[in-house]
Design a protein around this motif. Structure first.
Motif, PDB file in Angstrom:
ATOM      1  N   ASP A 214       0.812  -1.217   0.000  1.00 57.92           N
ATOM      2  CA  ASP A 214       0.000   0.000   0.000  1.00 57.92           C
ATOM      3  C   ASP A 214       0.845   1.267   0.000  1.00 57.92           C
ATOM      4  OD1 ASP A 214      -2.333  -1.282  -0.069  1.00 57.92           O
ATOM      5  OD2 ASP A 214      -3.002  -0.764   1.952  1.00 57.92           O
ATOM      6  N   TYR A 215       1.979   1.207   0.716  1.00 57.64           N
ATOM      7  CA  TYR A 215       2.712   2.462   0.836  1.00 57.64           C
ATOM      8  C   TYR A 215       3.358   2.864  -0.471  1.00 57.64           C
ATOM      9  CZ  TYR A 215       6.620  -0.712   1.959  1.00 57.64           C
ATOM     10  OH  TYR A 215       7.548  -1.715   1.946  1.00 57.64           O
ATOM     11  N   SER A 218       0.532   4.680  -2.049  1.00 53.56           N
ATOM     12  CA  SER A 218       0.337   6.026  -1.495  1.00 53.56           C
ATOM     13  C   SER A 218       1.457   6.952  -1.948  1.00 53.56           C
ATOM     14  CB  SER A 218       0.161   6.019   0.024  1.00 53.56           C
ATOM     15  OG  SER A 218       1.115   5.254   0.669  1.00 53.56           O
ATOM     16  N   HIS A 233      11.611   4.516  -1.776  1.00 50.39           N
ATOM     17  CA  HIS A 233      10.557   3.881  -0.983  1.00 50.39           C
ATOM     18  C   HIS A 233      10.587   2.365  -1.068  1.00 50.39           C
ATOM     19  CE1 HIS A 233       8.052   7.103   0.648  1.00 50.39           C
ATOM     20  NE2 HIS A 233       8.528   7.819  -0.358  1.00 50.39           N
TER      21      HIS A 233
ATOM     22  N   PHE B 105      -5.828   6.563   2.639  1.00 51.23           N
ATOM     23  CA  PHE B 105      -6.131   5.148   2.438  1.00 51.23           C
ATOM     24  C   PHE B 105      -6.796   4.543   3.666  1.00 51.23           C
ATOM     25  CE2 PHE B 105      -3.038   6.162  -0.694  1.00 51.23           C
ATOM     26  CZ  PHE B 105      -3.368   5.377  -1.772  1.00 51.23           C
ATOM     27  N   ASP B 107      -6.084   1.719   5.445  1.00 56.60           N
ATOM     28  CA  ASP B 107      -5.362   1.145   6.571  1.00 56.60           C
ATOM     29  C   ASP B 107      -4.057   1.889   6.823  1.00 56.60           C
ATOM     30  OD1 ASP B 107      -4.253  -0.352   8.510  1.00 56.60           O
ATOM     31  OD2 ASP B 107      -4.316  -2.262   7.436  1.00 56.60           O
ATOM     32  N   THR B 110      -0.611   0.081   6.802  1.00 60.11           N
ATOM     33  CA  THR B 110       0.127  -0.342   5.619  1.00 60.11           C
ATOM     34  C   THR B 110       0.360   0.791   4.618  1.00 60.11           C
ATOM     35  OG1 THR B 110      -1.934  -0.974   4.556  1.00 60.11           O
ATOM     36  CG2 THR B 110      -0.762  -2.692   5.737  1.00 60.11           C
ATOM     37  N   SER B 111      -0.302   1.932   4.823  1.00 64.26           N
ATOM     38  CA  SER B 111      -0.171   2.965   3.797  1.00 64.26           C
ATOM     39  C   SER B 111       1.007   3.898   4.053  1.00 64.26           C
ATOM     40  CB  SER B 111      -1.467   3.761   3.657  1.00 64.26           C
ATOM     41  OG  SER B 111      -1.764   4.392   4.868  1.00 64.26           O
ATOM     42  N   LEU B 112       1.660   3.745   5.213  1.00 65.73           N
ATOM     43  CA  LEU B 112       2.882   4.515   5.445  1.00 65.73           C
ATOM     44  C   LEU B 112       4.074   3.584   5.302  1.00 65.73           C
ATOM     45  CD1 LEU B 112       1.812   6.588   8.586  1.00 65.73           C
ATOM     46  CD2 LEU B 112       1.956   7.367   6.227  1.00 65.73           C
ATOM     47  N   ASN B 113       5.150   4.103   4.731  1.00 65.04           N
ATOM     48  CA  ASN B 113       6.345   3.276   4.545  1.00 65.04           C
ATOM     49  C   ASN B 113       7.019   3.029   5.890  1.00 65.04           C
ATOM     50  OD1 ASN B 113       8.865   2.197   3.881  1.00 65.04           O
ATOM     51  ND2 ASN B 113       8.893   3.259   1.928  1.00 65.04           N
TER      52      ASN B 113
END
Ligand SMILES: Nc1ncnc2c1ncn2[C@@H]1O[C@H](COP(=O)(O)OP(=O)(O)OP(=O)(O)O)[C@@H](O)[C@H]1O
Ligand SMILES: [Mg+2]
Lengths: 317, 371
Positions: A214-215, A218, A233, B105, B107, B110-113
């Protein structure tokens, strides 16, 4: 943390013991004799001299006694002398190690620097033409033995283009960096080929997983450029496996230079080890093996620590 | 809260026209989004509601052009700020993402690294879009984190995501989305992964930021209770299609699609005794791969008649600005008749609703009361 380090250290020492004992026993099994090697074929006719020298070098003691004596000396910082040339083993290592270390490091750098973009872009274009092309390349690189690649490089870059010399070594201290690199680049590249392919594949596989995270989506939704997302990333979370393998490879490369050093006639540890084995020069073999094993183990411990630097989640625990 | 009596009739910010997204998968063609059209005015909030799997995420990702994969077929048009989004070259798209339109997002876990510090995640795209220097961007990051109520923002920028709680992480995601002051924000179930108490804080935060910045928002959720009072307009989706679209008040007070009615019935009520049985919707949503002829809700619909199984109802205007796709709309005489017929013939989906009806009536009343 302190406890981890002590455990690591204990394991390191145990490994070194095992390696050195095993080497000692194996060399013992080889046919031939250092004294004959020293005296040449005439030695065979002069049995008295042979016996005298054997006594002098204490070669007639039982194997384990000699091993114990060697360990005792090593613990006091004395690696002994070559039976053949009388050169202290420590001096020989000091003399030879820069070549081998430089080759191994250079090969690791080449492998890492090429593997990262190859792995990253084949993952980014998974299943595409670029991916298939690169995967063909890595398969080839993996299946060609290092010495064949070395001979190919010599044919191409020395015989055809005459860009680099095929044998010999220029020390940085004598001739400067450029002349040094000129002699190092071919053997280092031949050495780098297999680890490069392995790393590229590992990074690709890891990266394909990471790109589905997901990240990464994003990051895209933030309008970042693909290349930036890949390198800033996706790469770091994907690099954990590769870093472990880098470590294993660096250690392996130091041993692996033997063949390459021989082909390119380089004055490194590998060629010295080979001649020591031919001459049954036990202390030299022991010394070099111990050194290589130490480097291997230390590098791997360092890699484990690097893991911590890469992943903040592990660092915390 | 954000409801306005007379919505401004300006150029729409976003126009979606007959948008479809199909995936080719092993079993055939999966119609995740099928012929969706709507438009959104600047500063307004659109709620998209539907059960899990009805295509809400795919719809918002298609509009934002964030669908990845080579098995995707998109058709239709998306017009945003006068640009044809679906046909924009990637280089222009990266200028719109993050700057004109942003996304929060579902969740935050999981949406941040996990291996990048919060600070950089908040400001990296600011540096790219607005060309801010590193110190400027860091200051802006601290300011943004403060504006989403993250305590000790100065130290938080050096933290990694795992050092923050879920609610705090979602605040970080909101800060990231707001960083370049986008004109449109997609919030895809921004609170589904969070505790109930935190949910309200996050939604209030989103609402406040939205008003402050007069930003338009698409709020995706599977819970009608979440969008009540927070949206201007609501789209109810079922099996990839819009089945009802109206002003928020219209959805709650003049519910006309049986599916919307069922959704309203299933809103959990915090003021009900906790052992009260939730009125779930009987049956499962269709698989989206085989499209049965007729209305896709008909197998589960308590009012379904022969016609519903044969003919697909078009989306038509029942009230002014109120669109519904149903042959027997709730509240009509035909609907009551259909109900009686089904009850008499013992249709299971009808009986299921009838049995739970006492609880459900209070639920519906409560909902319309507080919206
Ligand atoms: N890349 C894909 N390939 C194939 N099918 C997909 C893909 N992405 C989504 N789908 C399918 O599309 C349908 C709609 O999914 P979507 O994620 O939009 O549902 P949703 O309404 O967001 O549900 P939820 O509330 O669970 O998030 C699902 O049936 C899903 O399996
Ligand atoms: Mg979703």
């Amino acid at each position: 943390m302190g406890k981890i380090l002590i455990v690591r250290l204990a394991r390191l020492i145990a490994t070194l013991f095992a390696v050195s004992l095993l080497t000692f026993l194996l060399v013992e099994q080889l046919p031939g004799d250092p004294v004959i090697a020293l005296l040449g074929p005439e030695g065979l006719y002069d049995w008295d001299t042979v016996e005298r020298i054997r006594e002098e070098l204490k070669l007639n003691d039982p194997t384990l006694v000699r091993y114990g004596r060697w360990v005792g000396d090593v613990l006091q910082g004395d690696l002994g002398k070559s039976y053949i040339t009388d050169q202290p083993v420590a001096d020989a290592i000091r003399d030879r190690v820069p070549v081998t270390l430089e080759l191994a490091l250079l090969a690791t750098v080449i492998a890492a620097v090429c593997a990262v973009p190859i792995g990253a872009f084949s993952a980014y274009r998974e299943g595409g033409r670029l991916d298939r092309l690169l995967s063909g390349f890595t398969t080839a690189a993996l299946s060609i033995p290092g010495f064949v690649a070395a001979i190919f490089f010599i044919w191409l870059f020395t015989l055809k283009f005459n860009w680099f010399p095929s044998t010999g070594w220029n020390r940085i201290t004598d001739k400067g960096l450029w002349a040094n690199l000129k002699t190092a680049i071919l053997p280092a590249s031949a050495l780098a080929l297999a680890p490069l392919a392995v790393n590229a594949r590992l990074i690709r596989a890891d990266m394909i997983g990471t790109l589905k995270e997901d990240y990464v989506l994003s990051a895209r939704a933030k309008g970042l450029k693909s290349r930036y997302i890949l390198m800033r990333h996706a790469l770091r979370p994907s690099a954990l496996t590769a870093v472990t393998v880098f470590g294993l490879q660096l250690g392996g490369l130091i041993g692996g230079t033997v063949v390459i050093e021989t082909i390119f006639a380089l004055p490194g540890l590998g060629t010295r080890l080979i001649s020591a084995i031919y001459q049954r020069d036990v202390l030299m073999i022991q010394g070099i093996t111990l050194f290589v094993a130490t480097v291997y183990v230390v590098v791997n411990t360092a890699v484990d620590l690097l893991y911590l630097a890469l992943d903040p989640r592990i660092r915390r625990q | 809260m954000t409801e306005t009596t007379t919505p401004p009739r300006s150029e729409p910010l976003l126009t979606v026209d007959n948008l479809s997204t199909h995936f080719t998968i092993g079993a055939g063609r999966l119609r995740a989004v099928d012929g969706v059209s709507f438009s959104l005015q600047p500063g307004q909030t659109m709620g998209i509601v539907g059960e899990s799997g009805c295509g809400k995420t795919v719809l918002s990702r298609t509009i934002m052009r964030l669908n990845l994969g080579n098995n995707i077929h998109t058709s239709g048009h998306v017009n945003f700020l006068g640009k044809d989004l679906l046909n924009l070259p990637m280089s222009e798209m990266t200028d719109i993402w993050g700057q004109e339109v942003a996304m929060v997002f579902q969740d935050p876990m999981t949406s941040l690294n996990p291996v990048v510090k919060i600070g950089r995640q908040v400001h990296e795209h600011v540096r790219k879009h607005l060309g801010a220097s590193k110190t400027e961007a860091t200051e802006l990051a601290i300011e943004l984190l403060k504006s989403v109520r993250i305590p000790e923002a100065e130290t938080a920028i050096d933290a990694y995501p795992h050092e923050l709680s879920g609610g705090m992480r979602q605040r970080v995601s909101i800060a990231i989305a707001l960083a370049c002051s986008p004109k449109l924000l997609f919030a895809d179930e921004p609170t589904t992964a969070l505790d109930v108490t935190v949910q309200h804080q996050i939604l209030n935060l989103l609402g406040m930021q939205q008003q402050e910045r007069s930003m338009a928002m698409v709020l995706v959720t599977h819970d009608l209770g979440v969008v009540a009072g927070r949206t201007d307009e609501i789209l109810v989706m079922y099996a990839g299609k819009i089945v009802e679209q109206a002003k928020t008040a219209g959805i709650f007070h003049r519910t006309s699609h049986p599916y919307t009615e069922a959704l309203l019935r299933s809103i959990p009520k915090t003021d009900q005794p906790s052992h009260t049985r939730l009125a779930a919707i009987a049956g499962r949503p269709p698989t989206l791969i085989t499209t049965p002829k007729g209305c896709s809700f008909s197998p589960r619909c308590p009012y379904a008649q022969q016609r519903c199984f044969e003919e697909e109802p078009p989306l038509t205007e029942s009230d002014q600005g109120h669109l519904t796709a149903c042959w027997y709309q709730v509240g009509t005489a035909e609907n009551r008749e259909a109900w009686e017929t089904n009850l008499a013939s013992g249709r299971l989906a009808t009986l299921a609703v009838a049995e739970g009806q006492i609880v459900d009536e209070t639920a519906v009343k409560l909902t319309s009361g507080d919206s």
